[in-house]
Design a protein around this motif. Structure first.
Motif, PDB file in Angstrom:
ATOM      1  N   GLY A  11      -0.597  -1.530   3.266  1.00 52.19           N
ATOM      2  CA  GLY A  11      -0.094  -0.508   4.185  1.00 52.19           C
ATOM      3  C   GLY A  11       1.391  -0.251   3.980  1.00 52.19           C
ATOM      4  N   PHE A  14       1.880   1.798   0.817  1.00 52.53           N
ATOM      5  CA  PHE A  14       1.528   3.187   1.100  1.00 52.53           C
ATOM      6  C   PHE A  14       2.654   3.874   1.877  1.00 52.53           C
ATOM      7  N   ALA A  15       3.186   3.189   2.898  1.00 53.50           N
ATOM      8  CA  ALA A  15       4.275   3.764   3.702  1.00 53.50           C
ATOM      9  C   ALA A  15       5.544   3.951   2.875  1.00 53.50           C
ATOM     10  N   ARG A  21       3.345  11.242   4.451  1.00 49.97           N
ATOM     11  CA  ARG A  21       1.879  11.215   4.595  1.00 49.97           C
ATOM     12  C   ARG A  21       1.439  10.062   5.492  1.00 49.97           C
ATOM     13  N   PHE A  22       2.047   8.905   5.311  1.00 48.00           N
ATOM     14  CA  PHE A  22       1.718   7.736   6.118  1.00 48.00           C
ATOM     15  C   PHE A  22       1.959   8.011   7.603  1.00 48.00           C
ATOM     16  N   CYS A  23       3.139   8.543   7.929  1.00 51.36           N
ATOM     17  CA  CYS A  23       3.465   8.821   9.326  1.00 51.36           C
ATOM     18  C   CYS A  23       2.561   9.903   9.907  1.00 51.36           C
ATOM     19  N   LEU A  26      -0.718   8.172  10.586  1.00 45.47           N
ATOM     20  CA  LEU A  26      -0.611   7.156  11.636  1.00 45.47           C
ATOM     21  C   LEU A  26      -0.337   7.768  13.011  1.00 45.47           C
ATOM     22  N   ALA A  43       8.669   0.083   5.932  1.00 46.25           N
ATOM     23  CA  ALA A  43       7.680  -0.310   4.925  1.00 46.25           C
ATOM     24  C   ALA A  43       8.098  -1.602   4.217  1.00 46.25           C
TER      25      ALA A  43
END
Length: 115
Positions: A11, A14-15, A21-23, A26, A43
């Motif tokens: 994770g 990815f962040a 995109r991660f935010c 999420l 991250a």
């Protein structure tokens, strides 16, 4: 424990690689470019936590947490330095933060060689 640690590391990666995109996935909202550095800082902390927990689950001696702290501090120092060089708006604590994180990271290095 290793599953959870691995999940946090993945994770965090990815962040770090795709913070916008991660935010969005999420929180359901995109972040502005000004917040990408903060997302990447988060991250790196999650990645370091994951590695520390991975090491702890292997019944390794406690000094292995030093690896995670060393890596985290050097990575954060480099990240903050890149933010300071590439962005126009920086806070008064950015450069002291760079030097403090790098100093802590490099001070932890000799202890890694003794293991």
């Amino acid at each position: 424990m290793r599953f959870s640690a691995g999940f946090e590391v993945l994770g965090g990666i990815f962040a770090f690689v795709m913070p916008v995109r991660f935010c969005t996935l999420l929180f359901g909202h995109s972040i502005d470019n000004e917040l990408v550095g903060i997302a990447r800082l988060f991250a790196l902390a999650i990645i370091a936590l994951g590695f520390a927990c991975w090491e702890a689950s292997s019944h390794a001696p406690m000094p292995n947490s030093r690896k995670s702290l060393c890596g985290y501090n050097i990575a954060v120092g480099i990240l903050l330095m890149s933010i300071g060089v590439s962005q126009d708006v920086i806070g008064v604590l950015l450069w002291p933060g760079v030097f403090i994180h790098l100093a802590i990271g490099f001070l932890l290095l000799p202890g890694l060689r003794k293991q």
